[in-house]
Design an enzyme around this catalytic site. Sequence first.
Site, mmCIF file in Angstrom:
data_model
loop_
_atom_site.group_PDB
_atom_site.id
_atom_site.type_symbol
_atom_site.label_atom_id
_atom_site.label_comp_id
_atom_site.label_asym_id
_atom_site.label_seq_id
_atom_site.Cartn_x
_atom_site.Cartn_y
_atom_site.Cartn_z
ATOM 1 N N GLY A 43 74.209 99.599 87.862
ATOM 2 C CA GLY A 43 74.634 100.425 86.731
ATOM 3 C C GLY A 43 75.437 101.643 87.161
ATOM 4 O O GLY A 43 76.475 101.957 86.579
ATOM 5 N N CYS A 44 74.980 102.295 88.203
ATOM 6 C CA CYS A 44 75.656 103.513 88.677
ATOM 7 C C CYS A 44 77.028 103.178 89.269
ATOM 8 O O CYS A 44 77.974 103.953 89.132
ATOM 9 C CB CYS A 44 74.777 104.240 89.687
ATOM 10 S SG CYS A 44 73.226 104.797 88.933
#
Length: 150
Positions: A43-44
Site C-alpha cells: 500500500g505504501c
Amino acid sequence: MLKIGTEAPDFTLPDQNGTMHKLSDYRGKKVILYFYPKDNTSGCTKEACGFAERYPQFQEKDAVILGVSKDSVASHKKFEQNYQLPFTLLSDENKEVLQKYEVWKEKNMYGRKTMGVVRSTYLIDENGIIVKAMEKVKAADNPQQMLEAL
C-alpha cells in the site's frame, strides 16, 4: 485529525539523506504532508509511486510533497532508491510528529489491537494553515485526490 483552518504544528525531522527539514522552511509553498505506515509495503509503495508519477504536476502547482513514517533514515533511503522517488521522506522514529498530527492511533488488525500510523494526509497552504485533512485514505487514490485538492 487536526482541524482545518488551524496552523500546522512545526517540526524538524531528518530526510532519507539525513538532512534536517523544518515545516516552517516551506512557508510560501503548498505542502502535502502525508503519513504512511511502512516503507516498501504494497500500500505504501502504491501511494509513494502515485505521488512520484504525478510529481511534475505537483511541481507545476508549486506544491512540496513530504512523506512521513516512523521508519529509519536508512529505510527511507532504500525506499527512495527502489522506486526512484523524487520527493522528501521524513523519518519520525520517536513518533513525536506522528502524535502531534494525531495519526499514531490504535488500530484493529484481524481482531488484534495494535498502535500504528493511520494513513492520513494534510494539505497545508503557503501560510502554514491546514486547508485539507484526510484520514484513512486509500493508498492508490490519495495522490490524485491531493492533486485535485490543489
